[in-house]
Motif scaffolding. Structure first.
Motif, short mmCIF file in Angstrom:
data_model
loop_
_atom_site.label_atom_id
_atom_site.label_comp_id
_atom_site.label_asym_id
_atom_site.label_seq_id
_atom_site.Cartn_x
_atom_site.Cartn_y
_atom_site.Cartn_z
N GLU A 110 -12.50 -16.18 56.40
CA GLU A 110 -11.57 -15.46 57.29
C GLU A 110 -11.57 -16.07 58.69
OE1 GLU A 110 -9.21 -13.39 56.26
OE2 GLU A 110 -10.10 -13.87 54.32
N LYS A 113 -9.52 -19.27 58.72
CA LYS A 113 -8.08 -18.98 58.70
C LYS A 113 -7.58 -18.63 60.11
CE LYS A 113 -7.74 -17.39 53.91
NZ LYS A 113 -7.63 -16.23 53.04
N LYS A 114 -8.34 -17.80 60.82
CA LYS A 114 -7.96 -17.43 62.19
C LYS A 114 -8.01 -18.63 63.12
CE LYS A 114 -9.44 -12.64 61.86
NZ LYS A 114 -10.57 -11.74 62.01
N CYS A 116 -7.63 -21.75 62.35
CA CYS A 116 -6.51 -22.66 62.04
C CYS A 116 -5.27 -22.22 62.80
CB CYS A 116 -6.20 -22.65 60.55
SG CYS A 116 -7.27 -23.71 59.60
N LYS A 117 -5.00 -20.92 62.76
CA LYS A 117 -3.82 -20.40 63.46
C LYS A 117 -3.95 -20.64 64.96
CE LYS A 117 -1.45 -17.16 60.64
NZ LYS A 117 -1.35 -15.86 60.07
N ASN A 123 -1.14 -22.12 59.27
CA ASN A 123 -2.01 -21.52 58.26
C ASN A 123 -2.80 -22.63 57.58
OD1 ASN A 123 -1.12 -18.87 58.64
ND2 ASN A 123 0.63 -19.21 57.29
N CYS A 124 -4.08 -22.39 57.36
CA CYS A 124 -4.81 -23.36 56.53
C CYS A 124 -4.82 -22.77 55.13
CB CYS A 124 -6.22 -23.63 57.06
SG CYS A 124 -7.32 -22.25 57.11
N ASN A 125 -4.25 -23.49 54.22
CA ASN A 125 -4.09 -22.99 52.86
C ASN A 125 -5.34 -23.29 52.04
OD1 ASN A 125 -1.44 -22.00 53.24
ND2 ASN A 125 -0.71 -24.12 53.24
N LEU A 126 -6.29 -22.37 52.11
CA LEU A 126 -7.52 -22.53 51.34
C LEU A 126 -7.26 -22.05 49.91
CD1 LEU A 126 -10.06 -21.04 53.89
CD2 LEU A 126 -9.48 -23.44 53.56
N GLU A 128 -7.30 -19.99 46.75
CA GLU A 128 -7.55 -18.55 46.58
C GLU A 128 -8.86 -18.29 45.83
OE1 GLU A 128 -5.93 -15.72 47.66
OE2 GLU A 128 -4.86 -17.15 48.92
#
Length: 197
Positions: A110, A113-114, A116-117, A123-126, A128
């Motif tokens: 998490e 992801k924050k 990256c923004k 968005n960093c597309n990790l 799923e």
């Protein structure tokens, strides 16, 4: 691999493992030592591929542990084997210490992801399934009391999410593990992930 005397607790992954939290903390210490926001954003851009690789490596290790547990418990269910070189055998362990690294990695997804923004503006597309693997691994550790009582393959309990493997699938999992242990490319374990999860 030779199973005549038993099965190794670690099939050979540990020589490739990295202390995830220490490496992440070190990277962020470098990042936060930079005062100017635009320079910090530039530094994050440079660090990002390394952070991603470190996270992928850690998730791959957890998947490897689940694959090995599935293999040894299902392959030897009729004829249990001794587990050799279990460094946790009979150890006094504290739950928060045993779960520290996996919790840190789960929470880091998490944070990344924050970041990256904030730093990259995107968005960093990790994948799923990274979170899924780590949460199942955490459940596996907890339900097995951190493997302190794992003396034979019959002592290994698998989470409900782990599928039953056929004979061919057991062989494929073992072949993949042996290949990864010889190359150190833990991410290749994801090629057989769908067989167990």
């Amino acid at each position: 691999m030779d199973f005549s005397k038993g099965v190794l607790f670690d099939p050979g992954y540990s020589k490739y493992t990295l202390p995830f939290s220490q490496n992440i903390d070190a990277a962020y210490n470098v990042l936060f030592s930079i005062k100017a926001p635009h320079q910090r954003k530039f530094k994050f851009q440079i660090l990002y591929p390394q952070l991603l690789k470190l996270l992928e490596h850690t998730v791959s290790f957890y998947l490897g542990c689940l694959l090995w547990a599935a293999f040894i418990s299902q392959n030897f269910h009729k004829d249990p084997k001794d587990i050799l070189e279990n460094s946790f055998d009979g150890a006094e362990v504290k739950e928060e210490e045993m779960l520290f690294e996996v919790n840190y990695a789960i929470n880091y997804i998490e944070k990344l992801k924050k970041d990256c923004k904030y730093y990259l503006g995107k968005n960093c597309n990790l994948p799923e399934d990274w979170s899924q693997v780590m949460n199942i691994y955490k459940e596996f550790l907890t339900m097995n009391d951190f493997l302190v009582n794992a003396k034979t393959t019959a002592d290994i309990k698998l989470p409900d999410e782990i599928k039953k493997l056929s004979e061919d699938e057991l062989k494929t999992v073992l072949d993949t593990i042996e290949n990864v242990v010889s190359t150190g490319e833990l991410k290749n374990l994801f090629k057989v992930k769908k067989l167990i999860i």
